[in-house]
Scaffold this active site. Structure first.
Site, PDB file in Angstrom:
ATOM      1  N   MET A 158      35.288  39.736  35.458  1.00 25.37           N
ATOM      2  CA  MET A 158      34.130  40.564  35.794  1.00 25.37           C
ATOM      3  C   MET A 158      32.852  40.203  35.043  1.00 25.37           C
ATOM      4  O   MET A 158      31.908  40.980  35.030  1.00 25.37           O
ATOM      5  CB  MET A 158      34.476  42.038  35.551  1.00 25.37           C
ATOM      6  CG  MET A 158      35.606  42.538  36.442  1.00 25.37           C
ATOM      7  SD  MET A 158      35.271  42.265  38.205  1.00 25.37           S
ATOM      8  CE  MET A 158      36.747  42.980  38.941  1.00 25.37           C
ATOM      9  N   ILE A 203      29.681  37.511  34.870  1.00 26.88           N
ATOM     10  CA  ILE A 203      29.056  36.418  35.627  1.00 26.88           C
ATOM     11  C   ILE A 203      28.766  35.268  34.654  1.00 26.88           C
ATOM     12  O   ILE A 203      28.015  35.412  33.685  1.00 26.88           O
ATOM     13  CB  ILE A 203      27.778  36.899  36.349  1.00 26.88           C
ATOM     14  CG1 ILE A 203      28.168  37.919  37.428  1.00 26.88           C
ATOM     15  CG2 ILE A 203      27.056  35.706  36.985  1.00 26.88           C
ATOM     16  CD1 ILE A 203      27.027  38.435  38.261  1.00 26.88           C
ATOM     17  N   LEU A 204      29.406  34.139  34.924  1.00 25.07           N
ATOM     18  CA  LEU A 204      29.270  32.981  34.039  1.00 25.07           C
ATOM     19  C   LEU A 204      27.963  32.255  34.338  1.00 25.07           C
ATOM     20  O   LEU A 204      27.460  32.289  35.455  1.00 25.07           O
ATOM     21  CB  LEU A 204      30.470  32.053  34.260  1.00 25.07           C
ATOM     22  CG  LEU A 204      31.818  32.703  33.927  1.00 25.07           C
ATOM     23  CD1 LEU A 204      32.970  31.885  34.474  1.00 25.07           C
ATOM     24  CD2 LEU A 204      31.948  32.893  32.421  1.00 25.07           C
ATOM     25  N   ASN A 211      37.533  31.029  42.448  1.00 20.34           N
ATOM     26  CA  ASN A 211      37.372  32.475  42.299  1.00 20.34           C
ATOM     27  C   ASN A 211      37.987  33.163  43.516  1.00 20.34           C
ATOM     28  O   ASN A 211      37.873  32.660  44.637  1.00 20.34           O
ATOM     29  CB  ASN A 211      35.882  32.824  42.232  1.00 20.34           C
ATOM     30  CG  ASN A 211      35.633  34.328  42.101  1.00 20.34           C
ATOM     31  OD1 ASN A 211      36.250  35.001  41.276  1.00 20.34           O
ATOM     32  ND2 ASN A 211      34.735  34.860  42.919  1.00 20.34           N
ATOM     33  N   HIS A 256      37.645  36.500  45.773  1.00 22.65           N
ATOM     34  CA  HIS A 256      36.714  37.610  46.039  1.00 22.65           C
ATOM     35  C   HIS A 256      37.307  38.498  47.136  1.00 22.65           C
ATOM     36  O   HIS A 256      37.779  37.984  48.154  1.00 22.65           O
ATOM     37  CB  HIS A 256      35.353  37.064  46.485  1.00 22.65           C
ATOM     38  CG  HIS A 256      34.353  38.160  46.694  1.00 22.65           C
ATOM     39  ND1 HIS A 256      33.746  38.805  45.637  1.00 22.65           N
ATOM     40  CD2 HIS A 256      33.901  38.762  47.818  1.00 22.65           C
ATOM     41  CE1 HIS A 256      32.950  39.757  46.118  1.00 22.65           C
ATOM     42  NE2 HIS A 256      33.034  39.749  47.435  1.00 22.65           N
ATOM     43  N   THR A 305      46.706  41.781  38.720  1.00 22.97           N
ATOM     44  CA  THR A 305      47.702  41.608  39.789  1.00 22.97           C
ATOM     45  C   THR A 305      47.586  40.219  40.425  1.00 22.97           C
ATOM     46  O   THR A 305      48.594  39.669  40.876  1.00 22.97           O
ATOM     47  CB  THR A 305      47.570  42.687  40.881  1.00 22.97           C
ATOM     48  OG1 THR A 305      46.325  42.566  41.542  1.00 22.97           O
ATOM     49  CG2 THR A 305      47.737  44.085  40.317  1.00 22.97           C
ATOM     50  N   ASN A 306      46.407  39.664  40.457  1.00 23.38           N
ATOM     51  CA  ASN A 306      46.282  38.292  40.980  1.00 23.38           C
ATOM     52  C   ASN A 306      46.916  37.283  40.029  1.00 23.38           C
ATOM     53  O   ASN A 306      47.526  36.303  40.477  1.00 23.38           O
ATOM     54  CB  ASN A 306      44.813  37.953  41.249  1.00 23.38           C
ATOM     55  CG  ASN A 306      44.354  38.501  42.587  1.00 23.38           C
ATOM     56  OD1 ASN A 306      44.760  38.015  43.630  1.00 23.38           O
ATOM     57  ND2 ASN A 306      43.538  39.549  42.547  1.00 23.38           N
TER      58      ASN A 306
HETATM   59  C1  GAR Z   1      40.643  41.864  42.793  1.00 26.10           C
HETATM   60  O1  GAR Z   1      40.549  42.592  43.975  1.00 26.10           O
HETATM   61  C2  GAR Z   1      39.644  40.718  42.799  1.00 26.10           C
HETATM   62  O2  GAR Z   1      39.483  40.125  44.060  1.00 26.10           O
HETATM   63  C3  GAR Z   1      38.387  41.438  42.400  1.00 26.10           C
HETATM   64  O3  GAR Z   1      38.797  42.348  41.403  1.00 26.10           O
HETATM   65  C4  GAR Z   1      40.171  42.696  41.593  1.00 26.10           C
HETATM   66  C5  GAR Z   1      40.919  42.385  40.330  1.00 26.10           C
HETATM   67  O4  GAR Z   1      42.244  42.821  40.396  1.00 26.10           O
HETATM   68  N1  GAR Z   1      37.402  40.514  41.946  1.00 26.10           N
HETATM   69  C6  GAR Z   1      36.101  40.697  42.115  1.00 26.10           C
HETATM   70  O5  GAR Z   1      35.628  41.685  42.627  1.00 26.10           O
HETATM   71  C7  GAR Z   1      35.221  39.564  41.603  1.00 26.10           C
HETATM   72  N2  GAR Z   1      33.918  39.630  42.212  1.00 26.10           N
HETATM   73  P1  GAR Z   1      43.391  42.209  39.457  1.00 26.10           P
HETATM   74  O6  GAR Z   1      42.889  42.277  38.007  1.00 26.10           O
HETATM   75  O7  GAR Z   1      44.535  43.156  39.674  1.00 26.10           O
HETATM   76  O8  GAR Z   1      43.697  40.810  39.887  1.00 26.10           O
END
Ligand code: GAR
Length: 210
Positions: free
Chosen positions: A92, A94-95, A109, A111, A14-15
């Site tokens: 998801m 960790i690089l 990134n 968060h 979604t991001n």
């Molecule tokens: C989002 O909430 C993002 O901030 C989080 O995972 C979700 C991914 O959603 N990221 C983390 O937790 C990284 N530490 P998306 O695939 O729909 O964008």
């Protein structure tokens, strides 16, 4: 020269969609979404990329013996695509340090919490919101930051607070934080980067006037 942006994803994307929509509206100034790379072969984010006409690639964690080996494969891909900005959008894995060395102050990134709360190893996806609700916070939100060698520890670019509601579940809080914060500040931060308006001074990021 327009900056070439790669978005790294692992799931729903979604991001990524927020970035695609912002680009359509002309809100990613000075940059172009050039590649989407997924750590998971079937990720829905790849379909979003295909629909938007953005080339999608898979660099799967399971095809590599370690996070370091996976990072090296990603760096190779990103360099061969001539990428200027790497965006981790729900990525998801960790690089390792090789990524930061290859793209210094050029990895963003998103968060889903107000760093330095509820961040670091083990804090990803719904876990973050479970921990925030478990702690009883009244406010959470999202952070976009530069990636450094410390997990979730790099200089902060933008943050946005979101109120926690009394009957929130991790799912409802996640959704509100996405809608009100992540999908807003991620495209903004990417656009600022592409315009050369982010100046990193130690831990602080200064936003330069247009
Ligand atoms: C989002 O909430 C993002 O901030 C989080 O995972 C979700 C991914 O959603 N990221 C983390 O937790 C990284 N530490 P998306 O695939 O729909 O964008």
């Amino acid at each position: 020269m327009s900056k070439r942006i790669a978005v790294l994803v692992s799931g729903g994307g979604t991001n990524l969609q927020a970035l695609i929509d912002a680009q359509r509206r002309g809100e990613i100034v000075g940059g172009k979404l050039t590649a989407v790379i997924s750590s998971k072969p079937g990720a829905y984010a790849l379909e979003r990329a295909a629909k938007a006409g953005i080339p999608g690639y898979v660099v799967a964690r399971k095809d590599h013996p370690s996070n370091q080996a996976m990072t090296l494969a990603l760096v190779d891909n990103l360099k061969s695509l001539d990428i200027d900005l790497v965006v981790l959008a729900g990525f998801m894995v960790i690089l390792t340090q090789e990524m930061v060395e290859a793209f210094p102050n050029a990895i963003l990134n998103v968060h889903p919490a107000l760093i330095p709360s509820f961040c670091g190893e083990g804090f990803y996806g719904l876990h973050v919101h479970q921990r925030a609700l478990g702690y009883g916070v009244k406010v959470s939100g999202a952070t976009v930051h530069f990636v450094s060698e410390e997990c979730d520890g790099g200089p902060i670019v933008l943050q946005k607070a979101v109120a926690v509601e009394e009957d929130d579940t991790p799912e409802t809080l996640q959704r509100r934080i996405m809608e009100q914060a992540e999908w807003v500040i991620l495209p903004q931060a990417v656009s600022l980067f592409c315009q050369g308006r982010l100046k990193v001074e130690g831990r602080t990021v200064r936003i330069l006037d247009a």
